[in-house]
Design an enzyme around this catalytic site. Structure first.
Site, PDB file in Angstrom:
ATOM      1  N   SER A 133       0.819  -1.208   0.000  1.00 37.61           N
ATOM      2  CA  SER A 133       0.000   0.000   0.000  1.00 37.61           C
ATOM      3  C   SER A 133       0.857   1.264   0.000  1.00 37.61           C
ATOM      4  O   SER A 133       1.670   1.433  -0.885  1.00 37.61           O
ATOM      5  CB  SER A 133      -0.961  -0.046   1.191  1.00 37.61           C
ATOM      6  OG  SER A 133      -1.913   0.978   1.073  1.00 37.61           O
ATOM      7  N   ASP A 181      -2.687   6.140  -4.128  1.00 38.83           N
ATOM      8  CA  ASP A 181      -1.556   5.495  -3.462  1.00 38.83           C
ATOM      9  C   ASP A 181      -1.121   4.302  -4.338  1.00 38.83           C
ATOM     10  O   ASP A 181      -1.738   4.034  -5.365  1.00 38.83           O
ATOM     11  CB  ASP A 181      -1.899   5.141  -2.004  1.00 38.83           C
ATOM     12  CG  ASP A 181      -2.820   3.942  -1.869  1.00 38.83           C
ATOM     13  OD1 ASP A 181      -3.582   3.682  -2.818  1.00 38.83           O
ATOM     14  OD2 ASP A 181      -2.770   3.272  -0.830  1.00 38.83           O
ATOM     15  N   ASP A 199      -1.347   1.117  -4.458  1.00 36.90           N
ATOM     16  CA  ASP A 199      -2.265   0.044  -4.866  1.00 36.90           C
ATOM     17  C   ASP A 199      -3.633   0.597  -5.270  1.00 36.90           C
ATOM     18  O   ASP A 199      -4.583  -0.168  -5.472  1.00 36.90           O
ATOM     19  CB  ASP A 199      -2.391  -1.054  -3.802  1.00 36.90           C
ATOM     20  CG  ASP A 199      -2.997  -0.559  -2.506  1.00 36.90           C
ATOM     21  OD1 ASP A 199      -2.704   0.587  -2.098  1.00 36.90           O
ATOM     22  OD2 ASP A 199      -3.771  -1.308  -1.880  1.00 36.90           O
ATOM     23  N   ASP A 245      -6.105   2.109  -3.943  1.00 37.30           N
ATOM     24  CA  ASP A 245      -7.380   2.033  -3.220  1.00 37.30           C
ATOM     25  C   ASP A 245      -7.730   3.385  -2.602  1.00 37.30           C
ATOM     26  O   ASP A 245      -8.890   3.725  -2.442  1.00 37.30           O
ATOM     27  CB  ASP A 245      -7.424   0.897  -2.185  1.00 37.30           C
ATOM     28  CG  ASP A 245      -6.328   0.952  -1.136  1.00 37.30           C
ATOM     29  OD1 ASP A 245      -5.395   1.780  -1.266  1.00 37.30           O
ATOM     30  OD2 ASP A 245      -6.401   0.149  -0.187  1.00 37.30           O
TER      31      ASP A 245
HETATM   32 MG    MG Z   1      -3.539   1.417  -0.316  1.00 35.77          MG
END
Ligand code: MG
Length: 457
Positions: free
Chosen positions: A98, A238, A240, A242
């Site tokens: 992340s 960010d 990843d 999300d």
């Molecule tokens: Mg993330």
């Protein structure tokens, strides 16, 4: 050396130190033990250079346990959740750390619903891994590739918004994908929505162009690009993809709490229903819920807690104040694609600029602090804080996760960290002084407890 973190959001560590190929393979094997016979797992990764190595090790573990793997390639975390549902898979795995820096990587596990593992299953996985007695299947699992994630994700997101209304506005958008997993799919979405895109940090190399956490201090480049290109809006993801944060048309970072509040305000124009968010999220969410006449459910911190409250109360929308929007019409995990589409639809429908939509919401200032606190003292501090505010008839107390006290002038949330001997205080009020004052009161109570403990020896 930092230690390997094994928690509800999966496994995370520094690659080659705590997170090695061996550890990744073991977690693949451990997860295989928990899955039904003949299970299929959807697996994706972000762009970190260590991604292929961790992916191959995890897949080897899963295959050894007889699990078939559908490799989705470089995709976002919500993209994996999407594909679990689409493929009717038995679960999912995302190789990502992340918002942590590049030397880190992690393995995130998901349920057949595309949710993060609930706490009891995360604990079970940890125990299977610790004991280390894995079964080897006589028939190893298979690996297939699937490149459909972006298309299916984008099609689903476009199904919840008015794509034509957005396209007719021809928005100019600056997107900072931090050379992460958002690089590939997000331009396809913006293209479908008729936007003129200026894409910065757009190479899926995992070479993070700035610190990956999407907060003000890391987004100077995006703010500058929005000004230079006179764009309507700037978005940052960010690694990843999300989480999503927004920069207004003047190149001002509006603050991560606004992503959720603005998206919630728009969704409540589309449909009425309950909302859910965690206890550390801004009071703006209470205001948005109140002005639509719906209920806001507050949950303990952690994405899985918000998602499960959303399921329980049949919420139309929810998420976290860190830029994590969750729309159950798409997936029950935080999704930057959904956030972008909702925000553009809000702009298109109202004809307002981002700064005007921000000005429509009540303004608050948040104050975040932490202080060292031995685990043994945490409970005492929480009860002392509770006692200090319990006398006030206008105080509303919630102790589902640490202690949150809502007061007319603001609120406080105090909780002990699960991973370090520290306590966190978050307060929010109409201005920074008032938020600081509430934090100061809490700090004083905590210090009295800690000092008293020392006197006791
Ligand atoms: Mg993330």
């Amino acid at each position: 050396m930092s230690r390997l973190m094994v928690g509800v959001s999966g496994v995370r560590g520094i690659v080659g130190e705590t997170l090695t190929a061996d550890v990744a393979e073991q977690f693949g094997r451990a997860f295989a033990v928990m899955l039904p016979k003949g299970a299929t797992i959807a697996l994706g990764r972000d762009t970190r250079p260590s991604g292929p190595m961790i992916r191959d090790a995890v897949i080897a573990g899963l295959n050894a346990g007889g699990v078939d793997v559908v490799d989705l390639g470089i995709v976002s975390t919500p993209g994996v959740a999407m594909m679990i549902k689409h493929l009717s898979a038995s679960g999912g795995i995302v190789i990502t750390a992340s918002h942590n820096p590049s030397p880190y990587n992690g393995i995130k596990f998901m349920t057949p619903d595309g949710l993060n593992l609930p706490a009891d299953q995360a604990e079970q996985l940890k125990n299977i891994w610790k004991i280390g007695e894995f079964t080897t299947s006589e028939k190893p699992g298979t690996i297939t590739q699937n490149g459909q994630t972006h298309n299916i994700h984008i099609e689903t997101v476009c199904g919840i918004i008015d794509a034509d209304a957005i396209a007719s506005r021809k928005f100019k958008v600056v997107l900072d994908s931090i050379n992460g997993a958002g690089c590939v799919g997000t331009p396809l979405l913006l293209n479908k929505l008729g936007c003129e895109l200026v894409h910065i940090n757009s190479e899926p190399t995992g070479d993070f162009a700035h610190k990956p956490e999407p907060i003000a201090e890391n987004l100077a480049g995006l703010c500058k690009a929005v000004r230079e290109h006179q764009a309507d809006v700037g978005f940052a993801q960010d690694p990843d993809a999300d989480r999503l944060v927004i920069v207004d048309e003047n190149g001002e970072f509006i603050g991560e709490e606004y992503t959720l509040a603005l998206a919630a305000a728009f969704v409540l124009k589309q449909q009425k229903g309950d909302l859910a968010t965690n206890l550390s999220t801004s009071r703006m969410m209470d205001d948005v819920a109140a002005s639509a006449g719906v209920k806001l459910h507050r949950t303990p911190v952690g994405e899985a807690n918000v998602a499960s409250a959303m399921k329980q109360y049949n919420c139309v929308f929810g998420g976290e104040g860190n830029g994590g929007v969750i729309d159950p019409r798409v997936v029950l995990v935080r999704d930057s694609f959904t956030g972008i589409a909702l925000m553009l639809n809000y702009l298109a429908e109202t004809g307002k600029a981002v700064s005007e939509l921000v000005a429509n919401l009540p303004k608050y200032e948040m104050h975040k602090a932490k202080f060292p606190c031995p685990q043994a003292a945490a409970e005492k501090i929480l009860s002392a804080v509770r006692e200090a505010f319990a006398g006030r008839t206008d105080a509303k107390i919630n102790d589902a996760d640490g202690l949150r006290v809502d007061l007319p002038e603001g609120w406080l949330h105090v909780r002990a960290s699960n991973t370090e001997p520290i306590m966190r205080i978050i307060t929010e009020a109409r201005d920074a002084d008032a938020a600081g004052k509430i934090a100061g009161e809490v700090r004083k109570i905590a210090e009295e407890v800690l000092h008293h403990r020392t006197d006791d020896g």
